[in-house]
Motif scaffolding. Structure first.
Motif, PDB file in Angstrom:
ATOM      1  N   GLU A  59      35.882  19.242 -15.225  1.00  0.00           N
ATOM      2  CA  GLU A  59      36.613  19.301 -13.962  1.00  0.00           C
ATOM      3  C   GLU A  59      38.000  19.889 -14.226  1.00  0.00           C
ATOM      4  N   THR A  60      38.408  20.806 -13.360  1.00  0.00           N
ATOM      5  CA  THR A  60      39.755  21.366 -13.450  1.00  0.00           C
ATOM      6  C   THR A  60      40.448  21.178 -12.111  1.00  0.00           C
ATOM      7  N   HIS A  61      41.738  21.409 -12.096  1.00  0.00           N
ATOM      8  CA  HIS A  61      42.504  21.248 -10.853  1.00  0.00           C
ATOM      9  C   HIS A  61      42.076  22.242  -9.782  1.00  0.00           C
ATOM     10  N   ASN A  62      41.518  23.376 -10.182  1.00  0.00           N
ATOM     11  CA  ASN A  62      41.085  24.402  -9.234  1.00  0.00           C
ATOM     12  C   ASN A  62      39.610  24.271  -8.851  1.00  0.00           C
ATOM     13  N   SER A  63      38.958  23.278  -9.385  1.00  0.00           N
ATOM     14  CA  SER A  63      37.521  23.146  -9.220  1.00  0.00           C
ATOM     15  C   SER A  63      37.142  22.616  -7.835  1.00  0.00           C
ATOM     16  N   ALA A  64      36.125  23.219  -7.246  1.00  0.00           N
ATOM     17  CA  ALA A  64      35.584  22.728  -5.973  1.00  0.00           C
ATOM     18  C   ALA A  64      34.597  21.587  -6.232  1.00  0.00           C
ATOM     19  N   SER A  65      34.139  21.455  -7.467  1.00  0.00           N
ATOM     20  CA  SER A  65      33.254  20.365  -7.862  1.00  0.00           C
ATOM     21  C   SER A  65      34.062  19.384  -8.692  1.00  0.00           C
ATOM     22  N   PHE A  66      33.590  18.135  -8.759  1.00  0.00           N
ATOM     23  CA  PHE A  66      34.395  17.120  -9.414  1.00  0.00           C
ATOM     24  C   PHE A  66      33.526  16.039 -10.034  1.00  0.00           C
ATOM     25  N   SER A  67      34.119  15.356 -10.998  1.00  0.00           N
ATOM     26  CA  SER A  67      33.417  14.250 -11.647  1.00  0.00           C
ATOM     27  C   SER A  67      33.402  13.052 -10.704  1.00  0.00           C
ATOM     28  N   PRO A  68      32.440  12.153 -10.857  1.00  0.00           N
ATOM     29  CA  PRO A  68      32.358  10.982  -9.982  1.00  0.00           C
ATOM     30  C   PRO A  68      33.632  10.131  -9.986  1.00  0.00           C
ATOM     31  N   ALA A  69      34.375  10.156 -11.078  1.00  0.00           N
ATOM     32  CA  ALA A  69      35.580   9.330 -11.179  1.00  0.00           C
ATOM     33  C   ALA A  69      36.637   9.701 -10.128  1.00  0.00           C
ATOM     34  N   ARG A  70      36.645  10.940  -9.694  1.00  0.00           N
ATOM     35  CA  ARG A  70      37.680  11.357  -8.735  1.00  0.00           C
ATOM     36  C   ARG A  70      37.596  10.564  -7.436  1.00  0.00           C
ATOM     37  N   TYR A  71      36.393  10.264  -6.986  1.00  0.00           N
ATOM     38  CA  TYR A  71      36.220   9.534  -5.719  1.00  0.00           C
ATOM     39  C   TYR A  71      35.493   8.206  -5.918  1.00  0.00           C
ATOM     40  N   GLN A  72      35.578   7.646  -7.104  1.00  0.00           N
ATOM     41  CA  GLN A  72      34.992   6.357  -7.437  1.00  0.00           C
ATOM     42  C   GLN A  72      33.494   6.274  -7.130  1.00  0.00           C
ATOM     43  N   GLY A  73      32.774   7.323  -7.392  1.00  0.00           N
ATOM     44  CA  GLY A  73      31.337   7.280  -7.190  1.00  0.00           C
ATOM     45  C   GLY A  73      30.724   8.665  -7.147  1.00  0.00           C
ATOM     46  N   THR A  74      29.440   8.710  -6.928  1.00  0.00           N
ATOM     47  CA  THR A  74      28.710   9.967  -6.893  1.00  0.00           C
ATOM     48  C   THR A  74      27.763   9.965  -5.698  1.00  0.00           C
ATOM     49  N   THR A  75      27.391  11.137  -5.250  1.00  0.00           N
ATOM     50  CA  THR A  75      26.439  11.245  -4.144  1.00  0.00           C
ATOM     51  C   THR A  75      25.043  11.593  -4.633  1.00  0.00           C
ATOM     52  N   VAL A  76      24.876  11.708  -5.944  1.00  0.00           N
ATOM     53  CA  VAL A  76      23.604  12.152  -6.515  1.00  0.00           C
ATOM     54  C   VAL A  76      23.129  11.159  -7.567  1.00  0.00           C
ATOM     55  N   THR A  77      21.843  10.864  -7.553  1.00  0.00           N
ATOM     56  CA  THR A  77      21.214  10.111  -8.627  1.00  0.00           C
ATOM     57  C   THR A  77      20.295  11.072  -9.372  1.00  0.00           C
ATOM     58  N   ILE A  78      20.412  11.094 -10.681  1.00  0.00           N
ATOM     59  CA  ILE A  78      19.596  11.975 -11.507  1.00  0.00           C
ATOM     60  C   ILE A  78      18.376  11.182 -11.948  1.00  0.00           C
ATOM     61  N   GLY A  79      17.201  11.635 -11.565  1.00  0.00           N
ATOM     62  CA  GLY A  79      15.964  10.973 -11.966  1.00  0.00           C
ATOM     63  C   GLY A  79      15.398  11.620 -13.208  1.00  0.00           C
ATOM     64  N   ILE A  80      14.967  10.792 -14.147  1.00  0.00           N
ATOM     65  CA  ILE A  80      14.348  11.304 -15.361  1.00  0.00           C
ATOM     66  C   ILE A  80      13.065  10.500 -15.612  1.00  0.00           C
ATOM     67  N   PHE A  81      11.938  11.198 -15.703  1.00  0.00           N
ATOM     68  CA  PHE A  81      10.655  10.561 -15.984  1.00  0.00           C
ATOM     69  C   PHE A  81      10.431  10.559 -17.492  1.00  0.00           C
ATOM     70  N   VAL A  82      10.113   9.396 -18.011  1.00  0.00           N
ATOM     71  CA  VAL A  82       9.953   9.207 -19.453  1.00  0.00           C
ATOM     72  C   VAL A  82       8.692   8.382 -19.706  1.00  0.00           C
ATOM     73  N   PRO A  83       8.166   8.416 -20.922  1.00  0.00           N
ATOM     74  CA  PRO A  83       6.989   7.597 -21.225  1.00  0.00           C
ATOM     75  C   PRO A  83       7.289   6.100 -21.271  1.00  0.00           C
TER      76      PRO A  83
END
Length: 129
Positions: A59-83
């Motif tokens: 994340e940079t100051h000019n970035s339109a995207s941001f880490s979850p820490a910036r807004y205390q959370g995330t809008t996406v859950t990453i699903g991973i299928f494993v054995p």
């Protein structure tokens, strides 16, 4: 390159991060390549979990995207299928993930649990039962 569409999530991490060993230790990810900034922080790290590619971007100051820490959370859950959901959950927690939901079996045929990685990204670990 595959001729079929694949997803490659772009995850944003806080500015100044130099270590992404969490993903290597938690999910047996392999870092395929990395581009670092002059101070050693990560500009982009390309990782693979059993052939599933994802990227970490700083994340940079000019970035339109941001880490979850910036807004205390995330809008996406990453699903991973494993054995083995339980083994991956244990590995992720040992590597520093926060347990959000313990692994359990669901009526719709999945065993799944959720963890939050040290950068605030939510991972749902799944297996078909």
């Amino acid at each position: 390159m595959s001729k079929n569409p694949t997803f490659a999530p772009q995850l944003w991490i806080p500015n100044g991060v130099t270590n992404v060993d969490f993903y290597i230790n938690a999910f047996a990810a392999v870092e395929l390549r990395r581009f670092s900034n002059e101070d050693g922080s990560i500009h982009v790290s390309e990782l693979s979990i059993e052939g599933a590619i994802f990227h970490l971007h700083e994340e940079t100051h000019n970035s339109a995207s941001f880490s979850p820490a910036r807004y205390q959370g995330t809008t996406v859950t990453i699903g991973i299928f494993v054995p083995d959901v339980d083994a991956v959950m244990a590995s992720a927690i040992a590597a520093g993930a926060e347990l959000l939901s313990p692994a359990q079996d669901y009526d719709y045929g999945y065993r799944q649990g959720e963890v939050k990685d040290p950068f605030g990204h939510i991972w749902m670990v799944d297996a078909v039962i």
